[in-house]
Design a protein around this motif. Structure first.
Motif, mmCIF file in Angstrom:
data_model
loop_
_atom_site.group_PDB
_atom_site.id
_atom_site.type_symbol
_atom_site.label_atom_id
_atom_site.label_comp_id
_atom_site.label_asym_id
_atom_site.label_seq_id
_atom_site.Cartn_x
_atom_site.Cartn_y
_atom_site.Cartn_z
ATOM 1 N N TRP A 211 0.834 -1.336 -0.066
ATOM 2 C CA TRP A 211 0.066 -0.063 -0.037
ATOM 3 C C TRP A 211 0.830 1.371 0.178
ATOM 4 C CZ3 TRP A 211 -0.240 3.749 3.895
ATOM 5 C CH2 TRP A 211 0.294 3.341 5.262
ATOM 6 N N LEU A 212 2.040 1.210 0.680
ATOM 7 C CA LEU A 212 2.969 2.236 0.455
ATOM 8 C C LEU A 212 3.361 2.762 -0.775
ATOM 9 C CD1 LEU A 212 4.895 1.343 3.733
ATOM 10 C CD2 LEU A 212 3.400 3.333 3.416
ATOM 11 N N ALA A 213 3.697 1.802 -1.480
ATOM 12 C CA ALA A 213 4.197 1.796 -3.156
ATOM 13 C C ALA A 213 3.035 2.353 -3.794
ATOM 14 C CB ALA A 213 4.510 0.724 -3.754
ATOM 15 N N ALA A 214 1.577 1.808 -3.584
ATOM 16 C CA ALA A 214 0.433 2.440 -4.190
ATOM 17 C C ALA A 214 0.185 3.590 -4.071
ATOM 18 C CB ALA A 214 -0.521 1.270 -3.869
ATOM 19 N N SER A 215 0.682 4.235 -2.692
ATOM 20 C CA SER A 215 0.329 5.611 -2.565
ATOM 21 C C SER A 215 1.346 6.618 -2.850
ATOM 22 C CB SER A 215 0.274 5.748 -0.698
ATOM 23 O OG SER A 215 1.661 5.557 -0.215
ATOM 24 N N GLY A 216 2.185 5.972 -3.612
ATOM 25 C CA GLY A 216 3.271 6.884 -4.337
ATOM 26 C C GLY A 216 4.547 7.277 -3.818
ATOM 27 N N LYS A 217 4.703 6.457 -2.795
ATOM 28 C CA LYS A 217 6.085 6.514 -2.048
ATOM 29 C C LYS A 217 7.370 5.789 -2.431
ATOM 30 C CE LYS A 217 3.788 7.398 2.574
ATOM 31 N NZ LYS A 217 3.875 9.094 2.368
#
Length: 332
Positions: A97-103
Motif C-alpha cells: 500500500w505504501l508503493a501504491a500511495s506513491g512513496k
C-alpha cells in the motif's frame, strides 16, 4: 503494516544493520562499477534472490557494486527510500500500500506468498468461508492473514463486519485456536504447523494459492521514484540481476534454502521447507504475466483490499506505481 515474518525480527536485532557480504565501498571497486544501495529483509523471500546474485556474481556481470543493508520490515525501507538512504529495497505484500500511495516504484514482483490460510476446527459444521458468518475469527490485524481473510470473505459475498474479528498477535492466535477460544483463524505457515501439533485435524477453508493467477500476494522489489525517472539504465541493470537470480532460485529451490541460510549466516534448518510455501515464478513466465495484465491485476487486487482495510482511500491504477515497461525490457 507489520509483515507476518516472525523469523525476520528474530534474526535482526536492529532496524538497519550493514551486511558484510556483497558490500562495496562508497567509491566503487575502481573498475567503473556503479554502486547501488540495496535494502532487504533477512528471510527466505527477502534474501534468496540476493544470495543467488552473490553466489553467481551477477552484480559484477552487470557492472554493479551492491551495498546491502538488512531491515526488519518493508515500511522502514520505504522510509529509507524516501530519505535517499537506499536506492532499492524489498517489501512484502503487506507493505504494498505504501508503493501504491506513491512513496516508491515497484520494479519487479518477487516470490508469491502461499503460506496464508483461513482455518477452523474439525467437527464444527463450518465447511466454507460463508459458514464463518457471525463466528469469532482470530487474526493479526494488518498482516497477510488479515488480507486473505478479507479476500475470502469478499469472494463469499461477505465482509469483515459479518464475522467477529478478534485482533491478536500471531502467537496468541496459535494459543487461542489450540484452546478453542476462537472458531477460526487467519494465519500462516509455519505457525499452522505448530497449531496442527495440538489440533491434528485442523480444517483449511482457503489458502493463498486458491486465488492464483487471478489474485496473488506478491512480495516486491522497489526503487526510489527519482531513480526510476532519472536513471532507468541503472534500474534495468539491477532488474537483470534480480531476474537472473530469481531464475536460479526457481531452478534450485532446495539448494536456495541452504544458500540463503549461508548468506545470512544462520543455521540451514532455519529455512528448511521455506520454498514450499512460496511460489517462485520464472522470469519468462513473469514477463508474460506482466504483458497480459495479470501482474497489474495482483497489485490492483491488493490495493482494493487495502481500501477495505482502511490503508488507502482509493485503489489507484497500478500503472502509476508499477514499472512494467522496465521489467519487460530487462527481461529481453
Amino acid at each position: 503494516m507489520r509483515r507476518p515474518r516472525i523469523l525476520a525480527s528474530a534474526l535482526v536485532a536492529l532496524a538497519v544493520l550493514p551486511l558484510a557480504a556483497g558490500c562495496g565501498t562508497s567509491d566503487g571497486d575502481g573498475d567503473g562499477a556503479k554502486k547501488v544501495r540495496f535494502g532487504y529483509i533477512a528471510d527466505f523471500a527477502g534474501a534468496a534472490v540476493l544470495a543467488a546474485a552473490d553466489q553467481q556474481d551477477l552484480w559484477a556481470k552487470h557492472g554493479l557494486e551492491p551495498e546491502l543493508k538488512v531491515f526488519t520490515n518493508g515500511p522502514v525501507q520505504i522510509q529509507a527510500l524516501g530519505a535517499g538512504d537506499i536506492d532499492f529495497g524489498y517489501i512484502g505484500s503487506g507493505a504494498t500500500w505504501l508503493a501504491a500511495s506513491g512513496k516508491a516504484k515497484i520494479i519487479a514482483p518477487n516470490m508469491l506468498g502461499q503460506a496464508d490460510r483461513v482455518i477452523t476446527h474439525p467437527g464444527t459444521g463450518i465447511s466454507s468461508i460463508a459458514d464463518l458468518k457471525g463466528k469469532k475469527v482470530g487474526v493479526p490485524e494488518g498482516t497477510s492473514g488479515d488480507m486473505i481473510l478479507e479476500l475470502a470473505l469478499k469472494e463469499a459475498g461477505l465482509s469483515g463486519k459479518d464475522v467477529q474479528k478478534v485482533n491478536m498477535d500471531p502467537s496468541t492466535v496459535v494459543t487461542a485456536f489450540s484452546g478453542k477460544q476462537i472458531d477460526a483463524a487467519a494465519i500462516w505457515y509455519p505457525l499452522i504447523d505448530t497449531i496442527k501439533k495440538n489440533v491434528p485435524d485442523t480444517v483449511e477453508l482457503t489458502k493463498s494459492e486458491d486465488y492464483y493467477p487471478k489474485l496473488s500476494f506478491p512480495s516486491s522489489f522497489v526503487a526510489r521514484n527519482e531513480l526510476v525517472a532519472e536513471d532507468p539504465e541503472t534500474v534495468t541493470k539491477v532488474l537483470k540481476v534480480l531476474q537472473e537470480g530469481n531464475d536460479w532460485v526457481a531452478a534450485h529451490r532446495g539448494e536456495a534454502e541452504t544458500l540463503t541460510a549461508t548468506f545470512l549466516k544462520v543455521p540451514a534448518e532455519q529455512f528448511k521447507g521455506a520454498s514450499a510455501v512460496t511460489k517462485v515464478v520464472p522470469t519468462s513466465e513473469l514477463k508474460q504475466l506482466v504483458a497480459d495484465g495479470s501482474v497489474a491485476g495482483w497489485y490492483k487486487g491488493l490495493a482494493d483490499l487495502f481500501v477495505t482495510m482502511g490503508k488507502l482511500p482509493t485503489s489507484p491504477d497500478p500503472a502509476t506505481y508499477l514499472a512494467a515497461d522496465l521489467y519487460q525490457a530487462a527481461a529481453g
